[in-house]
Scaffold this motif. Structure first.
Motif, PDB file in Angstrom:
ATOM      1  N   TRP A   1       0.782  -1.161  -0.051  1.00  0.00           N
ATOM      2  CA  TRP A   1      -0.155   0.007   0.064  1.00  0.00           C
ATOM      3  C   TRP A   1       0.903   1.371  -0.009  1.00  0.00           C
ATOM      4  O   TRP A   1       1.534   1.369   1.090  1.00  0.00           O
ATOM      5  N   LEU A   2       0.808   2.084  -1.089  1.00  0.00           N
ATOM      6  CA  LEU A   2       1.667   3.351  -1.187  1.00  0.00           C
ATOM      7  C   LEU A   2       0.996   4.507  -0.758  1.00  0.00           C
ATOM      8  O   LEU A   2       2.014   5.355  -0.281  1.00  0.00           O
ATOM      9  N   ALA A   3      -0.153   4.502  -1.068  1.00  0.00           N
ATOM     10  CA  ALA A   3      -0.849   5.828  -0.698  1.00  0.00           C
ATOM     11  C   ALA A   3      -2.312   5.560  -0.467  1.00  0.00           C
ATOM     12  O   ALA A   3      -2.585   4.365  -1.290  1.00  0.00           O
ATOM     13  N   GLU A   4      -3.086   6.169  -0.501  1.00  0.00           N
ATOM     14  CA  GLU A   4      -4.731   6.126  -0.527  1.00  0.00           C
ATOM     15  C   GLU A   4      -4.997   5.567  -1.913  1.00  0.00           C
ATOM     16  O   GLU A   4      -4.449   6.505  -2.987  1.00  0.00           O
ATOM     17  N   GLY A   5      -5.584   4.574  -2.330  1.00  0.00           N
ATOM     18  CA  GLY A   5      -6.067   3.855  -3.499  1.00  0.00           C
ATOM     19  C   GLY A   5      -4.735   3.563  -4.420  1.00  0.00           C
ATOM     20  O   GLY A   5      -4.986   3.528  -5.653  1.00  0.00           O
ATOM     21  N   ALA A   6      -3.640   3.155  -3.518  1.00  0.00           N
ATOM     22  CA  ALA A   6      -2.515   2.948  -4.464  1.00  0.00           C
ATOM     23  C   ALA A   6      -1.913   1.544  -4.102  1.00  0.00           C
ATOM     24  O   ALA A   6      -1.373   1.585  -2.881  1.00  0.00           O
TER      25      ALA A   6
END
Ligand SMILES: O=C(O)CCC(=O)N[C@@H](CCC(=O)O)C(=O)O
Ligand SMILES: [Zn+2]
Length: 330
Positions: A32-37
């Motif tokens: 999970w890199l960022a919200e929605g990513a």
């Protein structure tokens, strides 16, 4: 299923996962890199060297492609789909997705290639973040880069599933990529001939990816996409992800179009002389008065075989309110 397989659920709930990195039983890494990513990395021994970016939800109300990415993420997180490619899944505009809106203040798909620097607000920040995520993902040298930005359209369409292929100086449109699209059930491709400001234009022109906007049917709310058949696209994407694509893709039957003119709305006086029920790719008669704007500006159809796509008089001033396209060949 691994908790990170719930990318969509977490994003819609506005929640962050506690564990940001997880491994499937077969060694696939989910990050999970960022919200929605969510970045998916195959184990080294299975890595086939391809990098694939899949984005949806750039327009928050275009839910069929979001549901498609959700199915792919679930299968990877359950170990049913074993990636050989690196894959970055991006859900473009989470707040608009939560509200079921195309966008809140600004259309994110008009904020790429530097446009976000001129703007302000959450959508400009998100466009900047999406550019950064895509650039970091595609930073590894020597790996073929492929991006599909998945959308559905406001109107119905005489050609249900079609692609827009960006343009960049000195690059030729790839026959192999067009054949791959054909194998995925795409019936037509619009070949752009000037720089764009969309997400696919950014990854194509600035990151060297083969990149496409895919239009896959009509936009409907979550759970109401039974009429949108994505089976062939889903099969193609699973083939690219797993590195097990069917051979022998052909261009046969693929219709190609070129942009003849973009209709730009300049003022609040803009009037489009098309009914809301008119489908994309409707042919327009020679001499037809398509639109009028301030200062006596008139768009009269002069092209033989002209068709209209994305007619929309409600866009903000300065933006595209429709595209006149004509048939072309490679
Ligand atoms: O239905 C409409 O009017 C718009 C559908 C849509 O969102 N299309 C994309 C196309 C992007 C491109 O030109 O590559 C958009 O308008 O952003
Ligand atoms: Zn869209």
């Amino acid at each position: 299923m691994l908790a990170l397989g719930k990318l969509l659920e977490l994003t819609l709930a506005g929640r962050e996962p506690t564990e940001k990195i997880q491994l499937t039983a077969d060694g696939t890494r989910l990050h999970w890199l960022a919200e929605g990513a969510l970045e998916v990395t195959p184990p080294v021994a299975r890595d086939n060297g391809r990098d694939l970016l899949l984005s949806a939800g750039i327009h928050g109300n275009e839910t069929a492609p979001i549901e498609l990415l959700d199915r792919l993420v679930h299968r990877i997180a359950r170990g049913e789909l074993k990636p050989a490619s690196r894959v970055l899944f991006l859900l473009g505009n989470p707040e608009a997705m939560r509200r079921g809106e195309r966008y809140l203040e600004q259309d994110i798909n008009r904020l790429f290639c530097g446009r976000h620097e001129e703007g302000s607000g959450n959508e400009a920040l998100r466009a900047s973040e999406l550019e950064r995520l895509a650039a970091a993902f595609f930073a590894r040298e020597g790996r073929p880069r492929l991006h599909y930005d998945l959308h559905t359209a406001i109107r119905g369409s005489k050609i249900e599933q079609f692609a827009l292929y960006p343009w960049a100086s000195g690059r030729e449109h790839s026959r192999d990529e067009l054949a791959r699209l054909r194998s995925a059930g795409i019936d037509a491709v619009l070949l752009q001939s000037k720089p764009g400001i969309t997400f696919s234009a950014y990854t194509y022109s600035q990151l060297g990816a083969e990149a496409f906007t895919l239009e896959l049917g009509k936009a409907r709310p979550f759970g109401q996409n039974q009429a949108v058949n994505l089976d062939r696209l889903e099969a193609m994407l699973q083939g690219v992800i797993s590195g097990q694509e069917a051979d022998g893709a052909q261009l046969d039957g693929l219709q190609l179009f070129a942009v003849s003119r973009e209709v730009i709305k300049h003022s609040d006086h803009f009037r489009l002389h098309l009914d809301d029920a008119v489908d994309n790719f409707t042919e327009l008669d020679h001499g037809f008065l398509l639109a009028e704007d301030i200062g006596g500006t008139r768009w009269i159809v002069e092209e033989q075989g002209a068709r209209i796509i994305f007619p929309n008089p409600r866009v903000k001033n300065g933006l595209r309110a429709g595209i006149l396209v004509i048939p072309t060949e490679l």
